[in-house]
Design a protein around this motif. Structure first.
Motif, PDB file in Angstrom:
ATOM      1  N   PHE A   1      -4.292  84.803  39.833  1.00 62.05           N
ATOM      2  CA  PHE A   1      -4.691  86.213  39.896  1.00 62.05           C
ATOM      3  C   PHE A   1      -3.470  87.124  39.760  1.00 62.05           C
ATOM      4  O   PHE A   1      -3.460  88.077  38.963  1.00 62.05           O
ATOM      5  N   PHE A   2      -2.414  86.822  40.514  1.00 62.90           N
ATOM      6  CA  PHE A   2      -1.214  87.653  40.447  1.00 62.90           C
ATOM      7  C   PHE A   2      -0.444  87.435  39.148  1.00 62.90           C
ATOM      8  O   PHE A   2       0.183  88.365  38.632  1.00 62.90           O
ATOM      9  N   ASP A   3      -0.504  86.231  38.602  1.00 63.25           N
ATOM     10  CA  ASP A   3       0.072  85.984  37.271  1.00 63.25           C
ATOM     11  C   ASP A   3      -0.536  86.923  36.236  1.00 63.25           C
ATOM     12  O   ASP A   3       0.165  87.551  35.429  1.00 63.25           O
ATOM     13  N   GLN A   4      -1.858  87.001  36.259  1.00 62.53           N
ATOM     14  CA  GLN A   4      -2.577  87.825  35.278  1.00 62.53           C
ATOM     15  C   GLN A   4      -2.247  89.299  35.441  1.00 62.53           C
ATOM     16  O   GLN A   4      -2.112  90.029  34.449  1.00 62.53           O
ATOM     17  N   MET A   5      -2.085  89.751  36.672  1.00 60.45           N
ATOM     18  CA  MET A   5      -1.744  91.156  36.891  1.00 60.45           C
ATOM     19  C   MET A   5      -0.365  91.476  36.331  1.00 60.45           C
ATOM     20  O   MET A   5      -0.162  92.509  35.688  1.00 60.45           O
ATOM     21  N   LEU A   6       0.589  90.597  36.582  1.00 65.12           N
ATOM     22  CA  LEU A   6       1.939  90.832  36.070  1.00 65.12           C
ATOM     23  C   LEU A   6       1.964  90.785  34.548  1.00 65.12           C
ATOM     24  O   LEU A   6       2.633  91.598  33.896  1.00 65.12           O
ATOM     25  N   ASP A   7       1.224  89.866  33.942  1.00 61.09           N
ATOM     26  CA  ASP A   7       1.181  89.761  32.485  1.00 61.09           C
ATOM     27  C   ASP A   7       0.509  90.980  31.863  1.00 61.09           C
ATOM     28  O   ASP A   7       0.961  91.500  30.834  1.00 61.09           O
ATOM     29  N   HIS A   8      -0.543  91.458  32.508  1.00 59.75           N
ATOM     30  CA  HIS A   8      -1.323  92.554  31.936  1.00 59.75           C
ATOM     31  C   HIS A   8      -0.520  93.837  31.820  1.00 59.75           C
ATOM     32  O   HIS A   8      -0.587  94.550  30.821  1.00 59.75           O
ATOM     33  N   GLU A   9       0.249  94.131  32.832  1.00 60.07           N
ATOM     34  CA  GLU A   9       0.976  95.401  32.844  1.00 60.07           C
ATOM     35  C   GLU A   9       2.395  95.293  32.278  1.00 60.07           C
ATOM     36  O   GLU A   9       3.084  96.295  32.143  1.00 60.07           O
ATOM     37  N   SER A  10       2.809  94.079  31.943  1.00 58.50           N
ATOM     38  CA  SER A  10       4.159  93.858  31.392  1.00 58.50           C
ATOM     39  C   SER A  10       5.237  94.490  32.275  1.00 58.50           C
ATOM     40  O   SER A  10       6.155  95.149  31.803  1.00 58.50           O
ATOM     41  N   LEU A  11       5.099  94.284  33.576  1.00 58.49           N
ATOM     42  CA  LEU A  11       6.076  94.824  34.518  1.00 58.49           C
ATOM     43  C   LEU A  11       7.357  93.994  34.483  1.00 58.49           C
ATOM     44  O   LEU A  11       7.334  92.797  34.203  1.00 58.49           O
ATOM     45  N   GLU A  12       8.477  94.625  34.785  1.00 60.23           N
ATOM     46  CA  GLU A  12       9.753  93.921  34.786  1.00 60.23           C
ATOM     47  C   GLU A  12       9.929  93.194  36.116  1.00 60.23           C
ATOM     48  O   GLU A  12      10.026  93.811  37.171  1.00 60.23           O
ATOM     49  N   LEU A  13       9.941  91.867  36.046  1.00 58.25           N
ATOM     50  CA  LEU A  13      10.155  91.030  37.222  1.00 58.25           C
ATOM     51  C   LEU A  13      11.482  90.306  37.059  1.00 58.25           C
ATOM     52  O   LEU A  13      11.664  89.531  36.130  1.00 58.25           O
ATOM     53  N   ARG A  14      12.406  90.548  37.981  1.00 58.79           N
ATOM     54  CA  ARG A  14      13.712  89.910  37.925  1.00 58.79           C
ATOM     55  C   ARG A  14      13.812  88.917  39.080  1.00 58.79           C
ATOM     56  O   ARG A  14      13.896  89.311  40.245  1.00 58.79           O
ATOM     57  N   THR A  15      13.749  87.617  38.758  1.00 58.17           N
ATOM     58  CA  THR A  15      13.798  86.575  39.781  1.00 58.17           C
ATOM     59  C   THR A  15      15.240  86.136  40.037  1.00 58.17           C
ATOM     60  O   THR A  15      16.172  86.590  39.384  1.00 58.17           O
ATOM     61  N   HIS A  16      15.382  85.232  41.014  1.00 57.05           N
ATOM     62  CA  HIS A  16      16.714  84.753  41.425  1.00 57.05           C
ATOM     63  C   HIS A  16      17.641  85.934  41.739  1.00 57.05           C
ATOM     64  O   HIS A  16      18.836  85.892  41.454  1.00 57.05           O
ATOM     65  N   THR A  17      17.080  86.982  42.312  1.00 58.52           N
ATOM     66  CA  THR A  17      17.848  88.193  42.608  1.00 58.52           C
ATOM     67  C   THR A  17      17.652  88.556  44.076  1.00 58.52           C
ATOM     68  O   THR A  17      16.622  89.115  44.459  1.00 58.52           O
ATOM     69  N   GLU A  18      18.618  88.195  44.906  1.00 59.67           N
ATOM     70  CA  GLU A  18      18.514  88.488  46.331  1.00 59.67           C
ATOM     71  C   GLU A  18      19.232  89.799  46.648  1.00 59.67           C
ATOM     72  O   GLU A  18      20.400  89.981  46.306  1.00 59.67           O
ATOM     73  N   VAL A  19      18.504  90.697  47.282  1.00 56.99           N
ATOM     74  CA  VAL A  19      19.056  92.002  47.639  1.00 56.99           C
ATOM     75  C   VAL A  19      19.858  91.871  48.935  1.00 56.99           C
ATOM     76  O   VAL A  19      19.396  91.283  49.914  1.00 56.99           O
ATOM     77  N   GLN A  20      21.054  92.434  48.928  1.00 58.72           N
ATOM     78  CA  GLN A  20      21.936  92.337  50.086  1.00 58.72           C
ATOM     79  C   GLN A  20      21.802  93.538  51.018  1.00 58.72           C
ATOM     80  O   GLN A  20      21.786  93.395  52.236  1.00 58.72           O
ATOM     81  N   LYS A  21      21.705  94.726  50.435  1.00 61.04           N
ATOM     82  CA  LYS A  21      21.498  95.930  51.239  1.00 61.04           C
ATOM     83  C   LYS A  21      21.089  97.075  50.323  1.00 61.04           C
ATOM     84  O   LYS A  21      21.222  96.994  49.096  1.00 61.04           O
ATOM     85  N   ILE A  22      20.593  98.139  50.928  1.00 59.24           N
ATOM     86  CA  ILE A  22      20.162  99.335  50.204  1.00 59.24           C
ATOM     87  C   ILE A  22      20.948 100.517  50.763  1.00 59.24           C
ATOM     88  O   ILE A  22      21.032 100.690  51.985  1.00 59.24           O
ATOM     89  N   VAL A  23      21.519 101.314  49.865  1.00 56.54           N
ATOM     90  CA  VAL A  23      22.319 102.470  50.293  1.00 56.54           C
ATOM     91  C   VAL A  23      21.726 103.731  49.682  1.00 56.54           C
ATOM     92  O   VAL A  23      21.509 103.816  48.471  1.00 56.54           O
ATOM     93  N   LYS A  24      21.458 104.713  50.528  1.00 53.60           N
ATOM     94  CA  LYS A  24      20.941 106.008  50.079  1.00 53.60           C
ATOM     95  C   LYS A  24      22.091 106.847  49.538  1.00 53.60           C
ATOM     96  O   LYS A  24      23.173 106.908  50.131  1.00 53.60           O
ATOM     97  N   ASN A  25      21.880 107.505  48.386  1.00 56.32           N
ATOM     98  CA  ASN A  25      22.873 108.441  47.861  1.00 56.32           C
ATOM     99  C   ASN A  25      22.196 109.759  47.503  1.00 56.32           C
ATOM    100  O   ASN A  25      21.019 109.960  47.815  1.00 56.32           O
ATOM    101  N   ASP A  26      22.906 110.638  46.866  1.00 53.58           N
ATOM    102  CA  ASP A  26      22.395 111.992  46.638  1.00 53.58           C
ATOM    103  C   ASP A  26      21.161 112.029  45.740  1.00 53.58           C
ATOM    104  O   ASP A  26      20.295 112.896  45.916  1.00 53.58           O
ATOM    105  N   ASP A  27      21.067 111.124  44.774  1.00 56.08           N
ATOM    106  CA  ASP A  27      19.955 111.186  43.824  1.00 56.08           C
ATOM    107  C   ASP A  27      19.070 109.951  43.848  1.00 56.08           C
ATOM    108  O   ASP A  27      18.401 109.619  42.880  1.00 56.08           O
ATOM    109  N   GLY A  28      19.057 109.258  44.983  1.00 54.85           N
ATOM    110  CA  GLY A  28      18.199 108.092  45.098  1.00 54.85           C
ATOM    111  C   GLY A  28      18.862 106.995  45.905  1.00 54.85           C
ATOM    112  O   GLY A  28      19.437 107.246  46.968  1.00 54.85           O
ATOM    113  N   PHE A  29      18.796 105.770  45.379  1.00 51.11           N
ATOM    114  CA  PHE A  29      19.291 104.617  46.117  1.00 51.11           C
ATOM    115  C   PHE A  29      20.092 103.693  45.204  1.00 51.11           C
ATOM    116  O   PHE A  29      19.849 103.622  44.000  1.00 51.11           O
TER     117      PHE A  29
END
Length: 315
Positions: A82-110
């Motif tokens: 089900f989730f495979d089909q949703m991702l394929d249908h919308e052609s969303l960008e999925l980047r795997t093997h990507t572990e987020v270390q932290k998020i930093v807020k700045n003046d125009d976003g993150f």
């Protein structure tokens, strides 16, 4: 100039994918999903046994779906499809093997920091789950038996004496799955399996009744030792028993270190958020298991994604 995404979503489980789909539905196009594992829905892939039932109304919670995603009861395999089909249908960008270390807020976003660089985004939604970091026992696990201690069924074979520790749905499913080819004991500190869903309660009652699984209820483990190549389990009544291996299924914890490094405030083990799932940092949201007391409801995660997408659209 470095590219800035309109929306970055951390975690490609049900809530993360739903946030992406619902955001696309309201007109956002520059969306990226960041997933540390090799594919989406890693928790379902790792912790759900094959053909496990996946119910919309998890643990009996009646959830009316708010968004555009029509999710129904199924199995592990049909849910992943089900989730495979949703991702394929919308052609969303999925980047795997990507572990987020932290998020930093700045003046125009993150700025979302990953190994070897960073990604910029106007808005960020954190949808990492709890089971990616399974709870471990308070007592020490001696290094000599570390390879005989598990938190999933990976590494379990046949013809062994195995103890499953826990009393929820995962623990019961592990015990029932293993008992066809192993001598299985389930150890739980409470007197009943009432935390589990009705199907699993019926399954464990049947397995215990017919002798396929031995249940040690109202039983606490206080220590583990190594003895003759086995795991020696010492109980609170000073009795002990040897097992070939142990499987722990005692839930998961919120990744507090990551939340703290990103400035997200927590209370009672959960990130603080408002009615729109926005944290104490404007433009930074949380969704899915990480917001729930025990996690697990896919339907709630889908609704979180819908609410966040529509709130961002209104800004």
């Amino acid at each position: 100039m470095e590219h800035t995404y309109e929306l970055a979503i951390i975690g490609a489980g049900p809530a993360g994918i739903a946030t992406a789909i619902e955001s696309y539905a309201v007109g956002m196009r520059d969306i990226i999903l960041l997933e540390k594992d090799e594919n989406h829905n890693a928790t379902i892939r790792k912790f759900y046994k094959d053909n496990k039932r996946v119910d919309k109304d998890w643990k009996g919670q009646k959830i009316e779906l708010d968004g555009t995603i029509y999710f129904m009861d199924g199995t592990k395999e049909s849910t992943l499809d089900f989730f495979d089909q949703m991702l394929d249908h919308e052609s969303l960008e999925l980047r795997t093997h990507t572990e987020v270390q932290k998020i930093v807020k700045n003046d125009d976003g993150f700025e979302v920091f990953v190994a070897g660089g960073s990604i910029r985004a106007k808005y960020v939604v954190v949808t990492i789950g709890r089971m990616g970091k399974p709870n471990k026992p308070d007592y020490k696990i001696p290094p000599s038996i570390k390879n005989q201690i598990h938190f999933t069924l990976d590494g379990c074979g046949s013809g062994e004496k195995i103890m499953v520790v826990g009393g929820g749905d995962s623990a019961i499913e592990y015990a029932v799955e293993l008992c066809d080819r192993n001598e299985v004991t389930i150890c739980y500190r409470r007197g009943t399996f009432r935390r589990a869903n009705p199907t699993n309660q019926a399954d464990i009652d049947k397995a215990v009744s017919n002798g396929s699984v031995r249940a040690l209820l109202n039983t606490e483990i206080i220590e583990l030792e190594s003895e003759s190549g086995k795991v020696k389990v010492i109980f609170s009544d000073d009795s002990s028993e040897l097992f070939d291996r142990l499987v722990y299924a005692i839930g998961g914890t919120t990744p507090s270190g990551f939340l703290q490094s990103s400035g997200i405030r927590e209370e009672d083990g959960k990130p603080v958020h408002d009615e729109n799932y926005q944290t104490n940092i404007s433009g930074l949201f949380v969704a899915g298991d990480i917001t729930q007391e025990s996690g697990g409801s896919i339907a709630l995660g889908l609704n979180h994604g819908f609410a966040i997408a529509n709130y961002i659209k209104s800004l």
